[in-house]
Structures are given as C-alpha cells and as structure tokens.
Scaffold this active site. Structure first.
Site, PDB file in Angstrom:
ATOM      1  N   GLU A   1       0.888  -1.155   0.000  1.00 55.16           N
ATOM      2  CA  GLU A   1       0.000   0.000   0.000  1.00 55.16           C
ATOM      3  C   GLU A   1       0.924   1.202   0.000  1.00 55.16           C
ATOM      4  O   GLU A   1       1.744   1.350   0.908  1.00 55.16           O
ATOM      5  CB  GLU A   1      -0.865  -0.044   1.258  1.00 55.16           C
TER       6      GLU A   1
ATOM      7  N   CYS B   1      -2.780   7.595   5.039  1.00 57.32           N
ATOM      8  CA  CYS B   1      -2.811   7.260   3.611  1.00 57.32           C
ATOM      9  C   CYS B   1      -4.146   7.638   2.991  1.00 57.32           C
ATOM     10  O   CYS B   1      -4.281   7.691   1.778  1.00 57.32           O
ATOM     11  CB  CYS B   1      -2.524   5.782   3.414  1.00 57.32           C
TER      12      CYS B   1
HETATM   13  N1  LIG Z   1       0.717   6.355   1.984  1.00 54.64           N
HETATM   14  C1  LIG Z   1       1.032   5.934   3.177  1.00 54.64           C
HETATM   15  O1  LIG Z   1       0.245   5.320   3.879  1.00 54.64           O
HETATM   16  C2  LIG Z   1       2.393   6.181   3.708  1.00 54.64           C
HETATM   17  C3  LIG Z   1       2.679   5.719   4.977  1.00 54.64           C
HETATM   18  C4  LIG Z   1       3.942   5.940   5.480  1.00 54.64           C
HETATM   19  C5  LIG Z   1       4.870   6.615   4.698  1.00 54.64           C
HETATM   20  N2  LIG Z   1       4.544   7.061   3.463  1.00 54.64           N
HETATM   21  C6  LIG Z   1       5.538   7.787   2.620  1.00 54.64           C
HETATM   22  O2  LIG Z   1       6.828   7.265   2.871  1.00 54.64           O
HETATM   23  C7  LIG Z   1       7.733   8.308   3.199  1.00 54.64           C
HETATM   24  C8  LIG Z   1       8.785   7.754   4.138  1.00 54.64           C
HETATM   25  O3  LIG Z   1       8.166   7.185   5.247  1.00 54.64           O
HETATM   26  P1  LIG Z   1       8.465   5.746   5.780  1.00 54.64           P
HETATM   27  O4  LIG Z   1       9.836   5.673   6.343  1.00 54.64           O
HETATM   28  O5  LIG Z   1       7.382   5.400   6.668  1.00 54.64           O
HETATM   29  O6  LIG Z   1       8.318   4.795   4.518  1.00 54.64           O
HETATM   30  P2  LIG Z   1       9.397   4.024   3.656  1.00 54.64           P
HETATM   31  O7  LIG Z   1       8.666   3.542   2.500  1.00 54.64           O
HETATM   32  O8  LIG Z   1      10.606   4.835   3.409  1.00 54.64           O
HETATM   33  O9  LIG Z   1       9.819   2.796   4.587  1.00 54.64           O
HETATM   34  C9  LIG Z   1       8.927   1.720   4.820  1.00 54.64           C
HETATM   35  C10 LIG Z   1       9.730   0.463   5.096  1.00 54.64           C
HETATM   36  O10 LIG Z   1      10.481   0.091   3.947  1.00 54.64           O
HETATM   37  C11 LIG Z   1      11.880  -0.020   4.260  1.00 54.64           C
HETATM   38  N3  LIG Z   1      12.576   0.473   3.083  1.00 54.64           N
HETATM   39  C12 LIG Z   1      12.725   1.760   2.687  1.00 54.64           C
HETATM   40  N4  LIG Z   1      13.358   1.808   1.515  1.00 54.64           N
HETATM   41  C13 LIG Z   1      13.628   0.536   1.147  1.00 54.64           C
HETATM   42  C14 LIG Z   1      14.264  -0.062   0.026  1.00 54.64           C
HETATM   43  N5  LIG Z   1      14.766   0.660  -0.960  1.00 54.64           N
HETATM   44  N6  LIG Z   1      14.347  -1.404  -0.013  1.00 54.64           N
HETATM   45  C15 LIG Z   1      13.847  -2.162   0.987  1.00 54.64           C
HETATM   46  N7  LIG Z   1      13.241  -1.639   2.060  1.00 54.64           N
HETATM   47  C16 LIG Z   1      13.123  -0.312   2.150  1.00 54.64           C
HETATM   48  C17 LIG Z   1      12.058   0.837   5.496  1.00 54.64           C
HETATM   49  O11 LIG Z   1      13.143   0.404   6.276  1.00 54.64           O
HETATM   50  C18 LIG Z   1      10.737   0.626   6.213  1.00 54.64           C
HETATM   51  O12 LIG Z   1      10.766  -0.566   6.942  1.00 54.64           O
HETATM   52  C19 LIG Z   1       6.833   9.389   3.743  1.00 54.64           C
HETATM   53  O13 LIG Z   1       7.403  10.660   3.670  1.00 54.64           O
HETATM   54  C20 LIG Z   1       5.632   9.241   2.893  1.00 54.64           C
HETATM   55  O14 LIG Z   1       5.833   9.922   1.678  1.00 54.64           O
HETATM   56  C21 LIG Z   1       3.335   6.856   2.956  1.00 54.64           C
HETATM   57  O1  LIG Z   2      -2.509   5.442   6.762  1.00 58.06           O
HETATM   58  C1  LIG Z   2      -3.142   4.491   6.350  1.00 58.06           C
HETATM   59  C2  LIG Z   2      -4.319   3.941   7.014  1.00 58.06           C
HETATM   60  C3  LIG Z   2      -5.382   4.959   7.260  1.00 58.06           C
HETATM   61  C4  LIG Z   2      -6.382   4.432   8.189  1.00 58.06           C
HETATM   62  O2  LIG Z   2      -6.366   3.286   8.570  1.00 58.06           O
HETATM   63  C5  LIG Z   2      -7.432   5.315   8.656  1.00 58.06           C
HETATM   64  O3  LIG Z   2      -7.659   6.365   8.032  1.00 58.06           O
HETATM   65  O4  LIG Z   2      -8.072   4.957   9.667  1.00 58.06           O
END
Ligand SMILES: NC(=O)c1ccc[n+]([C@@H]2O[C@H](COP(=O)([O-])OP(=O)(O)OC[C@H]3O[C@@H](n4cnc5c(N)ncnc54)[C@H](O)[C@@H]3O)[C@@H](O)[C@H]2O)c1
Ligand SMILES: O=CCCC(=O)C(=O)O
Length: 525
Positions: free
Chosen positions: A265, A302
C-alpha cells in the site's frame, strides 16, 4: 516489559550485530534510550528457516486453535499496559488518545480474524459431487478449499505503529490464514515493535505453537529488508509505506526465480469531489470537516484528502474562503520522523514553486519537527498538463483543482491515478450526476464514499483499503478488514479423493459445521 533492543527469533531474543538503530523523539530530535541491533544475513536465514519449518505444523492447527492464538495475542498486547503507549508516544509523537484508540483497533482486528476463522467462510469450501452417469462424460467428484501460501514477510508502517505494524492487519490476516510471519520492524518505532513482538512471542508459547510462527527483525539499512522479500522460503509479503520503497520491494518480489505476491500500500491523494448542488447548498459548511480530515494526525494518513475537485465559480470561491479561514487557525502537527517532516516540507515547496499553482492558505507555524497545513489551488488545464501534481505529499497539504465545467471535471477524473478512496460531496439534486460519474470513480478507487472523508477506516467485513496502482501494487485486495485474509490463501481442488483423504472441511458429514457451496448452491451448516 523491558525493551532490550534485541531481535526476536526462535521464541527468544538475541542481540543483532548488523548495525545500530536508534529511535528518535520527533518532537525534540533527541535520541531515545536503547540501541537496537540490526539483523545479519545469518539472523535472516535462521528466521526464514524456522518460519518454513513451522509452516507445516502451524497450518495443520485447527481454525479454533488459531482463533484462540489470535485472541491470546490481543490479550498479551493489552497486558503490556501503559508502557506500550508511553513508548509509542515517544517514538512517533502521536498523542495518547490516538495511540490508545489504535491499540483498541489492533486488538479488535485480531479478534475479528478469530471470528472469521470460526465462521469458516474463509475456506470457501465447495463440493461438486460426482455424476458418474452424466452424458456424454461422467463428472468427477471435485472439492475445493483455500490453503495458506506459506511464510509471509510483513513491513510495519511508520504512521500506524500498532494497527499497521508488528501485530497489525497484515500480520493478523497472515497468521489467521495459517502463515508464519517474519516482521521487519519500522526503524522509526523499534521499541514499540519489540514490545508488541514480545507479546506475540508470548502468545506463540502460551498456545504451544512452533517458535518459527513469528519473528521480528530490525534492519540498519535495506539489505535485510530486500533479503527478506528475496528469500525463497517467503511466499508473500505485506507492506505500507512510500511508493519508492514499495516499488523497490515489488521489483525484488517479482524478480525472484519464484516470484511472489507483494501487497504494497503506497500512495494515494484521495480526491474529494464537490458536486455543484453540494457546493451551492453547503460549500462553506464542508470546510471545517475537510480541514479536520486534512490535519488529523498532521495529515499522515494514507487516506488524507490531498485533492479537491470542483467547478470554478462563486460557490467554489466561497468554499475556498471558508477553508482558508479555518486553515489559518489550524495548529501545526507533529510529524512522525525528521525524514517525513523534511519530505513534507520539500513536497509543499515543490507545489508552491509549480507554475500555475497558488497558495490559498497555510496553518500556524509549528515547533520542532512539525508540519503546518497548506492549501493550494490550480486550474484544471494546468493540473492535466503537470503530472507531478498527482504525487502524494505525505502530510496536511491539499490541492484544489478548478475545472471550467463538467466536461473538464470529467477529464480530470479520467486522468487520475489509482486511489484508496474517492469522496463525493452531493445533495439529492446531484444524484443523476453522481450516478453518471460512479462507473469512473469505481475504476479509480478501492472505496467510494459520500458526504464524508476517507480518514478513519472502519475495520469490518465490507471494507476495502486498497485500490488501483499506485495506491497499491495489487488492486484485487485489501489490507484492512476480513477480506485481507484472502491475500495469503490460494484455492486447491481435490478430484476424486477417497473420503479417508479429504480435508475435514470437505468431508460429507461437514464436521466443522461450516457453510459450503454444494453443487453450486450455498448450503448453510
Ligand atoms: N501512503 C502511506 O500510507 C504512507 C505511509 C507511510 C509513509 N509514506 C511515505 O513514505 C515516506 C517515508 O516514510 P516511511 O519511512 O514510513 O516509509 P518508507 O517507504 O521509506 O519505509 C517503509 C519500510 O520500507 C523499508 N525500506 C525503505 N526503503 C527501502 C528499500 N529501498 N528497499 C527495501 N526496504 C526499504 C524501510 O526500512 C521501512 O521498513 C513518507 O514521507 C511518505 O511519503 C506513505
Ligand atoms: O494510513 C493508512 C491507514 C489509514 C487508516 O487506517 C485510517 O484512516 O483509519
């Protein structure tokens, strides 16, 4: 419960020697106590080997045994008590009430899957009895049920440190399906992860299950994360996070000699459609609810409403003016990590610097690591010509797109990327228009909702928290709700098996008393 910074493997704990990880209090930037040790390749190998060894005995447990296990996990999480909330507050900057609510949601999810297991519907048991006299050819006896895929990798999400993390929806649904789980903890909340991981380990022990049913790994970089998805013993994975990491890991999953399902997601801007009569009747009244949804959790959902679509005119102006007034008073919100805060500030700057985009309003200046709400507007022609305006800016930023007329609004809808949610604000007089738009909306989003916002996902049986790319990597499923179990199952047909070989769910006597589809008709127990 003491946090030691160790990896949780084989029912015990051991220090990780693959680099150090420190949690940071995002509100001060201060490093929190306890050094967490990253896993080595040897740790990863052992966790996967144990998960593979546990798969056979674990999948042979009865649905009732697994239901009791999930309920025990919920009870053990509750038993951690306030230590869990206090640590999660320190690691994420999220407030107590939010985390207490999220803990309830996490326990509720586990219990929901216990109910799903007892109900038996997840097996999708079907029986097409043999028809030996059928002409021109006899029909064989065919029976079908779902079986688990095998060990599953789960990546905890930063923004829901409980409900989308170590014992969150991905883990609960995989364990319910009969799959052992290896969790890669999110580096932003390693202590919270350890506390919950220890609760799961205790439940594994209390229920007499093989130790390999659950493991928790930390990763000081990305090598272990990628290695986990690449490991041949892992048969599926669940992920919530950025598009960049989601795509990187999807590529690993698909590039294996044996590709596996990777349920990521990733990113969604959750368009909100303001239909003409709703704008006219109550445009200004929508504003406070919109700003509340936008700024909830500093916008780090999200489901955050990052795009507003309406037809230009005095009604849209009135909505913007009312929204600007509310946003101007909105306090800044604590961001989860310094990196997420930096990414938000960068995303807002990129929007502000985009030709044709104007800032409508911003919220109050914040303190350390806080992000302030910002609202932008743009005309639909510029939006259509500027693909990066569809990029998720993770935080409380939103963009209002002004369409000249209905035709242009429809063009914008058609150009949208896939979304988790699309919200429609409408009055009764908008019904015909909404009906005409619905076929487009349902192709763009996993959830279409009316007169509300997508934040606050209900955990239930009719929920879809998923959607077309890039909101997820696989639009056929959900990561929230009972349907999530099907991500970790696959159907098997049994043709002409003697009764002595039939799985219990498919035996004529139906000893589990579950509903089954017999010769095409649902037969209740
Ligand atoms: N849409 C959403 O629900 C949502 C939620 C959290 C974060 N984000 C986005 O992600 C950005 C960074 O936040 P985050 O640290 O939570 O997410 P991230 O995607 O950077 O990290 C998520 C997981 O993936 C791992 N990871 C990161 N890069 C990787 C790679 N190249 N290969 C393998 N594993 C990897 C990380 O260690 C972590 O466990 C936020 O600024 C935001 O833009 C979106
Ligand atoms: O960030 C992702 C999940 C969002 C959610 O579960 C909520 O809006 O309750």
């Amino acid at each position: 419960m003491t946090i030691t910074g160790e990896l949780l493997i084989d029912g015990g704990a051991r220090p990780g020697t693959g680099g150090a990880i420190h949690a940071v209090d995002p509100s001060t930037g201060a490093t929190l106590d306890v050094t967490f040790g990253g896993a080595t390749k040897a740790d990863l190998d052992e966790a996967c080997a144990l998960a593979a060894a546990a798969f056979g005995p674990y999948r042979a447990t009865s649905p009732e045994q697994r239901a009791v296990f999930l309920e025990t996990v919920a009870a053990k999480i509750e038993a951690i008590g306030d230590d869990l909330i206090v640590r999660a507050m320190a690691e994420t900057g999220l407030p107590r009430a939010r985390l207490e609510g999220e803990r309830g949601r996490t326990m509720g999810q586990l219990k929901m899957f216990a109910g799903v297991l007892r109900d038996g519907g997840w097996l999708e048991a079907r029986i097409d009895p043999a028809q030996p006299d059928r002409k021109p050819l006899p029909r064989p006896d065919l029976r079908l049920r779902n079986v688990p895929l095998g060990p599953v990798a789960v990546f905890g999400a930063s923004n829901f440190p409980l409900a989308f993390s170590v014992a969150g929806g991905d883990t609960a649904s995989a364990l319910a399906a009969g799959c052992p789980v290896v969790v890669k903890a999110h580096p932003a909340h390693p202590g919270t992860s350890e506390l919950v991981g220890r609760a799961v380990q205790e439940a594994v022990k209390a229920c007499g299950l093989p130790s390999g049913v659950f493991a928790l790994l930390h990763d000081a970089g990305i090598e272990i994360s990628q290695g986990l998805v690449a490991d041949a013993r892992i048969k599926a994975a669940g992920f919530t996070g950025s598009r960049r990491a989601g795509l990187a890991l999807t590529a690993v999953a698909q590039g294996r000699p044996e590709p596996i399902p990777f349920y990521a997601e990733m990113s969604s801007i959750n368009p909100v459609l303001l239909l003409p009569n709703a704008l006219k009747a109550r445009g200004a009244a929508i504003a406070p609810d919109f700003v509340a949804a936008l700024t909830q959790g500093a916008g780090q959902f999200c489901t955050n409403p990052g795009l507003i679509l309406g037809i230009d005119g005095p009604e849209l102006d009135a909505f913007l003016a009312a929204t600007a007034e509310v946003i101007a008073k909105a306090p800044a919100g604590q961001m989860l990590t310094p990196g997420i805060c930096k990414a938000y500030t960068g995303g807002v700057k990129a929007l502000a610097e985009t030709s044709g985009v104007t800032e409508v309003a911003h919220g109050l200046e914040g303190g350390h690591g806080q992000g302030r709400a910002t609202l932008f507007s743009v005309d639909a022609a510029t939006f259509l010509a500027t693909p990066h305006l569809q990029d998720e800016v993770f935080g409380a930023a939103s963009l209002v797109v002004r369409a000249q007329d209905l035709a242009q609004l429809t063009q914008v809808l058609a150009a949208l990327e896939g979304q988790l949610t699309i919200a429609v604000h409408m009055e009764e007089a908008d019904t015909d228009l909404a009906r005409a738009l619905l076929p487009t909306l349902e192709l763009k989003a996993g959830r279409v909702l009316v007169n509300g916002f997508g934040t606050g996902v209900e955990v239930g049986h009719a929920m879809v928290h998923g959607g077309p790319f890039p909101s997820t990597s696989d639009s056929r499923s959900t990561s929230v709700g009972s349907l999530a179990i099907f991500r970790f199952l696959r159907p098997v047909s049994y043709q002409n098996l003697p009764a002595a070989l039939l799985p219990v769910e498919l035996q004529d006597a139906n000893p589990l008393g579950i509903a089954r589809r017999v010769d095409g008709k649902v037969v209740l127990a």
